[in-house]
Design a protein around this motif. Structure first.
Motif, PDB file in Angstrom:
ATOM      1  N   PRO A  47      40.567 -10.425   9.251  1.00 32.93           N
ATOM      2  CA  PRO A  47      41.058 -10.952   7.972  1.00 32.93           C
ATOM      3  C   PRO A  47      39.943 -11.530   7.112  1.00 32.93           C
ATOM      4  O   PRO A  47      39.003 -12.147   7.619  1.00 32.93           O
ATOM      5  N   GLU A  48      40.070 -11.354   5.786  1.00 33.47           N
ATOM      6  CA  GLU A  48      39.118 -11.968   4.857  1.00 33.47           C
ATOM      7  C   GLU A  48      39.491 -13.420   4.592  1.00 33.47           C
ATOM      8  O   GLU A  48      38.613 -14.242   4.318  1.00 33.47           O
ATOM      9  N   VAL A  49      40.776 -13.743   4.611  1.00 32.10           N
ATOM     10  CA  VAL A  49      41.215 -15.138   4.551  1.00 32.10           C
ATOM     11  C   VAL A  49      41.246 -15.644   5.990  1.00 32.10           C
ATOM     12  O   VAL A  49      42.080 -15.222   6.798  1.00 32.10           O
ATOM     13  N   GLU A  50      40.324 -16.540   6.300  1.00 36.93           N
ATOM     14  CA  GLU A  50      40.081 -16.898   7.691  1.00 36.93           C
ATOM     15  C   GLU A  50      40.320 -18.380   7.930  1.00 36.93           C
ATOM     16  O   GLU A  50      40.305 -19.208   6.999  1.00 36.93           O
ATOM     17  N   GLU A  51      40.536 -18.726   9.193  1.00 33.63           N
ATOM     18  CA  GLU A  51      40.641 -20.126   9.600  1.00 33.63           C
ATOM     19  C   GLU A  51      39.238 -20.691   9.797  1.00 33.63           C
ATOM     20  O   GLU A  51      38.348 -20.010  10.329  1.00 33.63           O
ATOM     21  N   ALA A  52      39.044 -21.936   9.389  1.00 36.04           N
ATOM     22  CA  ALA A  52      37.747 -22.590   9.574  1.00 36.04           C
ATOM     23  C   ALA A  52      37.388 -22.670  11.056  1.00 36.04           C
ATOM     24  O   ALA A  52      36.211 -22.656  11.426  1.00 36.04           O
ATOM     25  N   ASP A  53      38.402 -22.727  11.901  1.00 36.98           N
ATOM     26  CA  ASP A  53      38.164 -22.791  13.342  1.00 36.98           C
ATOM     27  C   ASP A  53      37.411 -21.558  13.826  1.00 36.98           C
ATOM     28  O   ASP A  53      36.479 -21.655  14.634  1.00 36.98           O
ATOM     29  N   TYR A  54      37.806 -20.389  13.317  1.00 39.13           N
ATOM     30  CA  TYR A  54      37.124 -19.154  13.716  1.00 39.13           C
ATOM     31  C   TYR A  54      35.832 -18.933  12.947  1.00 39.13           C
ATOM     32  O   TYR A  54      34.863 -18.403  13.478  1.00 39.13           O
ATOM     33  N   ASN A  55      35.829 -19.324  11.675  1.00 36.98           N
ATOM     34  CA  ASN A  55      34.645 -19.080  10.837  1.00 36.98           C
ATOM     35  C   ASN A  55      33.495 -20.015  11.196  1.00 36.98           C
ATOM     36  O   ASN A  55      32.328 -19.657  11.047  1.00 36.98           O
ATOM     37  N   PHE A  56      33.829 -21.230  11.689  1.00 36.03           N
ATOM     38  CA  PHE A  56      32.779 -22.214  11.963  1.00 36.03           C
ATOM     39  C   PHE A  56      32.845 -22.784  13.379  1.00 36.03           C
ATOM     40  O   PHE A  56      31.903 -22.623  14.163  1.00 36.03           O
ATOM     41  N   THR A  57      33.946 -23.450  13.718  1.00 32.79           N
ATOM     42  CA  THR A  57      34.002 -24.250  14.942  1.00 32.79           C
ATOM     43  C   THR A  57      33.722 -23.428  16.199  1.00 32.79           C
ATOM     44  O   THR A  57      32.877 -23.799  17.025  1.00 32.79           O
ATOM     45  N   LYS A  58      34.423 -22.296  16.346  1.00 29.21           N
ATOM     46  CA  LYS A  58      34.227 -21.480  17.550  1.00 29.21           C
ATOM     47  C   LYS A  58      32.890 -20.755  17.549  1.00 29.21           C
ATOM     48  O   LYS A  58      32.515 -20.177  18.570  1.00 29.21           O
ATOM     49  N   LEU A  59      32.200 -20.814  16.434  1.00 28.18           N
ATOM     50  CA  LEU A  59      30.845 -20.253  16.352  1.00 28.18           C
ATOM     51  C   LEU A  59      29.800 -21.358  16.469  1.00 28.18           C
ATOM     52  O   LEU A  59      28.659 -21.202  16.033  1.00 28.18           O
ATOM     53  N   ASN A  60      30.222 -22.488  17.053  1.00 31.03           N
ATOM     54  CA  ASN A  60      29.323 -23.613  17.352  1.00 31.03           C
ATOM     55  C   ASN A  60      28.691 -24.213  16.097  1.00 31.03           C
ATOM     56  O   ASN A  60      27.569 -24.712  16.136  1.00 31.03           O
ATOM     57  N   HIS A  68      27.609 -29.419   9.239  1.00 30.80           N
ATOM     58  CA  HIS A  68      26.673 -28.355   8.873  1.00 30.80           C
ATOM     59  C   HIS A  68      26.793 -28.052   7.372  1.00 30.80           C
ATOM     60  O   HIS A  68      27.902 -28.021   6.812  1.00 30.80           O
ATOM     61  N   PRO A  69      25.672 -27.836   6.672  1.00 32.42           N
ATOM     62  CA  PRO A  69      25.714 -27.573   5.217  1.00 32.42           C
ATOM     63  C   PRO A  69      26.604 -26.405   4.824  1.00 32.42           C
ATOM     64  O   PRO A  69      27.201 -26.407   3.734  1.00 32.42           O
ATOM     65  N   ALA A  70      26.717 -25.399   5.690  1.00 33.70           N
ATOM     66  CA  ALA A  70      27.528 -24.226   5.357  1.00 33.70           C
ATOM     67  C   ALA A  70      29.004 -24.579   5.203  1.00 33.70           C
ATOM     68  O   ALA A  70      29.756 -23.839   4.568  1.00 33.70           O
ATOM     69  N   ARG A  71      29.421 -25.728   5.773  1.00 30.57           N
ATOM     70  CA  ARG A  71      30.827 -26.125   5.704  1.00 30.57           C
ATOM     71  C   ARG A  71      31.141 -26.963   4.473  1.00 30.57           C
ATOM     72  O   ARG A  71      32.293 -27.363   4.266  1.00 30.57           O
ATOM     73  N   THR A  92      31.087 -22.992   0.240  1.00 31.97           N
ATOM     74  CA  THR A  92      32.167 -22.165   0.790  1.00 31.97           C
ATOM     75  C   THR A  92      33.403 -22.223  -0.104  1.00 31.97           C
ATOM     76  O   THR A  92      33.713 -23.258  -0.696  1.00 31.97           O
ATOM     77  N   PHE A  93      34.115 -21.095  -0.180  1.00 34.50           N
ATOM     78  CA  PHE A  93      35.353 -21.019  -0.963  1.00 34.50           C
ATOM     79  C   PHE A  93      36.547 -21.399  -0.085  1.00 34.50           C
ATOM     80  O   PHE A  93      37.114 -20.561   0.610  1.00 34.50           O
ATOM     81  N   TYR A  94      36.902 -22.686  -0.107  1.00 40.95           N
ATOM     82  CA  TYR A  94      38.073 -23.144   0.653  1.00 40.95           C
ATOM     83  C   TYR A  94      39.345 -22.908  -0.154  1.00 40.95           C
ATOM     84  O   TYR A  94      39.338 -22.954  -1.385  1.00 40.95           O
ATOM     85  N   LEU A  95      40.449 -22.673   0.551  1.00 41.51           N
ATOM     86  CA  LEU A  95      41.720 -22.377  -0.093  1.00 41.51           C
ATOM     87  C   LEU A  95      42.728 -23.511   0.043  1.00 41.51           C
ATOM     88  O   LEU A  95      43.843 -23.395  -0.471  1.00 41.51           O
ATOM     89  N   ASP A  96      42.356 -24.587   0.734  1.00 41.16           N
ATOM     90  CA  ASP A  96      43.257 -25.730   0.862  1.00 41.16           C
ATOM     91  C   ASP A  96      42.435 -27.015   0.871  1.00 41.16           C
ATOM     92  O   ASP A  96      41.253 -27.009   1.203  1.00 41.16           O
ATOM     93  N   THR A 135      41.407 -23.475   5.673  1.00 44.89           N
ATOM     94  CA  THR A 135      41.522 -22.046   5.351  1.00 44.89           C
ATOM     95  C   THR A 135      40.503 -21.711   4.277  1.00 44.89           C
ATOM     96  O   THR A 135      40.303 -22.489   3.338  1.00 44.89           O
ATOM     97  N   LEU A 136      39.880 -20.566   4.402  1.00 42.46           N
ATOM     98  CA  LEU A 136      38.791 -20.216   3.487  1.00 42.46           C
ATOM     99  C   LEU A 136      38.638 -18.715   3.368  1.00 42.46           C
ATOM    100  O   LEU A 136      39.211 -17.947   4.151  1.00 42.46           O
ATOM    101  N   LEU A 137      37.880 -18.298   2.356  1.00 39.79           N
ATOM    102  CA  LEU A 137      37.414 -16.913   2.302  1.00 39.79           C
ATOM    103  C   LEU A 137      36.220 -16.826   3.237  1.00 39.79           C
ATOM    104  O   LEU A 137      35.261 -17.578   3.078  1.00 39.79           O
TER     105      LEU A 137
END
Length: 341
Positions: A132-145, A150-153, A158-162, A167-169
């Motif tokens: 999915p292009e609309v992703e959970e922050a847990d998968y986009n960041f947290t589970k990727l350590n 982190h500045p990327a968050r 980042t384009f957050y949706l909530d 939730t983010l792009l």
């Protein structure tokens, strides 16, 4: 009355013969034969005639009507034939004239590169997976350590949706690596191409929306040598066997050790130019050995398995292959640019 009927016959036949269009003919029919036409007006005078003259004038009136109607039918046929001839002449096709060239569309240069890369990896035993292009922050960041600070968050990156930043792009297609390991387990060898989104300024080498190809290999005994060998093989398959690469130490939260891979600038041959910002090299991907925390977070024992991951920007690969100096050209849909490929 006889003179009136003869005059109507004469004028009607002359006018009918002079018509050039069907509309004119219809106008004459109304003028002479309509309810308020000239012939009807004369017939209304029949009541003023003597009993002896009525049959004679009635017969003459019928003859005039028949003559006018016949003339109209004949002229209508003539006009119809002329109209058909004119139409045929207008639509005549000269088969000796060369035909018009039909412009046939072709694949966009970026997707030509994508198909080529897919084929390279498929031939190396990789599977292609999508997420999915609309992703959970847990998968986009947290589970990727990627830690919370982190500045990327940051919202600036980042384009957050909530408002809760859950939730983010997606900023990368790396989340698909986590989903793949959770779903299919290991060993695994996969790539995940797709659109990603970051708040980058638009310039010759950056865009807020671009395409990325993330790859993952996890198995027993995977080393940094496997990473370098795989990436060098892929890059030289794309750019040619003489392509020069450079591996530089770097840091990514989800890999350790990490590196960035550059290719020598296709525009200046390493001398330095605006395309490579004077460095002589262009970064094409980031890579590294999968961090043990990422593996254990997906239920994979890092003491038994190891792996490497990489991510490359598709647009930059296309720029290198087709010698494109400005990334923005890829998105502008200028036919003068696209028709070159």
């Amino acid at each position: 009355m006889k003179e009136q009927l003869e005059a109507i016959r004469k004028h009607a036949l002359e006018a009918i013969a002079a018509t050039r269009e069907a509309a004119e003919l219809e106008s004459l029919r109304v003028k002479y034969l309509g309810k308020k036409g000239e012939l009807t007006a004369v017939l209304k005078q029949m009541g003023t005639l003597s009993a002896e003259l009525r049959p004679v004038m009635g017969q003459m009136a019928n003859e005039v009507r028949a003559n006018v109607e016949k003339a109209m039918e004949s002229q209508a046929s003539i006009l119809s034939q002329k109209a058909m001839e004119a139409q045929l002449k207008l639509e005549t096709v000269d088969v000796t004239i060369p035909g018009r060239k039909i412009e046939i569309g072709h694949k966009h240069p970026m997707y030509s590169v994508l198909d080529e890369i897919k084929e390279i990896f498929i031939n190396m035993g990789f599977e292609i997976m999508d997420g999915p292009e609309v992703e959970e922050a847990d998968y986009n960041f947290t589970k990727l350590n990627t830690p919370d600070d982190h500045p990327a968050r940051e919202w600036s990156d980042t384009f957050y949706l909530d408002p809760d930043s859950k939730t983010l792009l997606r900023t990368q297609t790396s989340p698909m690596q986590i989903r793949a390991m959770e779903t299919y387990g290991v060993p695994i060898r996969m790539i995940s191409p797709g659109r990603v989104y970051r708040k980058d300024e638009v310039d010759a080498t950056h865009s807020p929306m671009f395409h990325q190809i993330e790859g993952l290999v996890v198995d027993r005994g995977i080393t940094m040598a496997d990473l370098k060998g795989t990436l060098n093989a892929v890059i030289r398959e794309i750019y040619g066997p003489e392509t020069k690469t450079r591996f530089r130490p770097h840091h990514f939260p989800f890999t350790e050790p990490s590196c960035e891979v550059d290719i020598q600038c296709h525009k200046c041959g390493g001398k330095g130019c605006p395309t490579c910002k004077g460095e002589g090299w262009i970064e094409v991907l980031g890579a590294g050995m999968v961090h043990p925390k990422v593996l254990s977070g997906c239920g994979v024992d890092p003491d038994e398995y190891s792996g490497f991951a990489f991510g490359m920007g598709l647009e930059r690969l296309a720029m290198g292959q087709f010698k494109i100096s400005d990334l923005r050209l890829i998105f502008e849909n200028d036919m003068r640019f696209l028709s070159q490929f």
